[in-house]
Design a protein around this motif. Sequence first.
Motif, PDB file in Angstrom:
ATOM      1  N   GLU A  32      -8.884  -5.425  -5.855  1.00  0.00           N
ATOM      2  CA  GLU A  32     -10.033  -5.264  -6.746  1.00  0.00           C
ATOM      3  C   GLU A  32     -10.359  -6.634  -7.325  1.00  0.00           C
ATOM      4  O   GLU A  32      -9.486  -7.349  -7.806  1.00  0.00           O
ATOM      5  N   LYS A  61      -5.215  -2.529  -7.054  1.00  0.00           N
ATOM      6  CA  LYS A  61      -5.485  -1.249  -7.719  1.00  0.00           C
ATOM      7  C   LYS A  61      -4.168  -0.547  -8.046  1.00  0.00           C
ATOM      8  O   LYS A  61      -3.258  -0.499  -7.229  1.00  0.00           O
ATOM      9  N   GLY A  62      -4.102   0.007  -9.244  1.00  0.00           N
ATOM     10  CA  GLY A  62      -2.906   0.738  -9.650  1.00  0.00           C
ATOM     11  C   GLY A  62      -1.843  -0.133 -10.295  1.00  0.00           C
ATOM     12  O   GLY A  62      -0.861   0.380 -10.821  1.00  0.00           O
ATOM     13  N   SER A  63      -2.037  -1.453 -10.252  1.00  0.00           N
ATOM     14  CA  SER A  63      -1.046  -2.337 -10.871  1.00  0.00           C
ATOM     15  C   SER A  63      -1.325  -2.461 -12.373  1.00  0.00           C
ATOM     16  O   SER A  63      -2.425  -2.175 -12.831  1.00  0.00           O
ATOM     17  N   HIS A 115      -6.906  -8.255  -8.681  1.00  0.00           N
ATOM     18  CA  HIS A 115      -5.618  -7.570  -8.774  1.00  0.00           C
ATOM     19  C   HIS A 115      -5.573  -6.426  -7.762  1.00  0.00           C
ATOM     20  O   HIS A 115      -6.567  -6.117  -7.126  1.00  0.00           O
ATOM     21  N   ILE A 139       1.773   2.086  -3.835  1.00  0.00           N
ATOM     22  CA  ILE A 139       0.785   2.092  -4.915  1.00  0.00           C
ATOM     23  C   ILE A 139       0.693   3.426  -5.656  1.00  0.00           C
ATOM     24  O   ILE A 139       0.656   3.453  -6.871  1.00  0.00           O
ATOM     25  N   ASP A 168       0.804  -1.225   0.000  1.00  0.00           N
ATOM     26  CA  ASP A 168       0.000   0.000   0.000  1.00  0.00           C
ATOM     27  C   ASP A 168       0.837   1.276   0.000  1.00  0.00           C
ATOM     28  O   ASP A 168       0.433   2.274  -0.578  1.00  0.00           O
ATOM     29  N   TYR A 196      -6.760  -2.122  -1.259  1.00  0.00           N
ATOM     30  CA  TYR A 196      -6.756  -1.857  -2.701  1.00  0.00           C
ATOM     31  C   TYR A 196      -6.943  -3.106  -3.556  1.00  0.00           C
ATOM     32  O   TYR A 196      -6.623  -3.104  -4.743  1.00  0.00           O
TER      33      TYR A 196
END
Length: 104
Positions: free
Chosen positions: A100, A38-40, A36, A16, A13, A98
Amino acid sequence: MSDIETISAKEIDRYIFDRAYLLVDVRNPSEYRKMHIKGSVCIPAEYLLKRMRGLGQVTVILYCDRGGLSLQAARELQEHGYHAVSVVGGIQAYRGRYLERDSR
């Protein structure tokens, strides 16, 4: 050969939204769509080296399902001069806010 740097899933976190890092899911696209972080971005391990060209000095944080594939991918990137870090335990160990999931 140097040891591969690792971080715990709990530490994800903090990276990210930091533009100095790129969070990469090295699993296949269907696994990524199911779940997954988030942000990846999804870059399957077999395409990783080709896709990394031109990204500059970003530190790449890699994760997979349980950590084995991302460790291998980090080793390959390091051998080509990139700074890569692997997430111990992969997405299965991640309990952050995060995550998702595909809602279908």
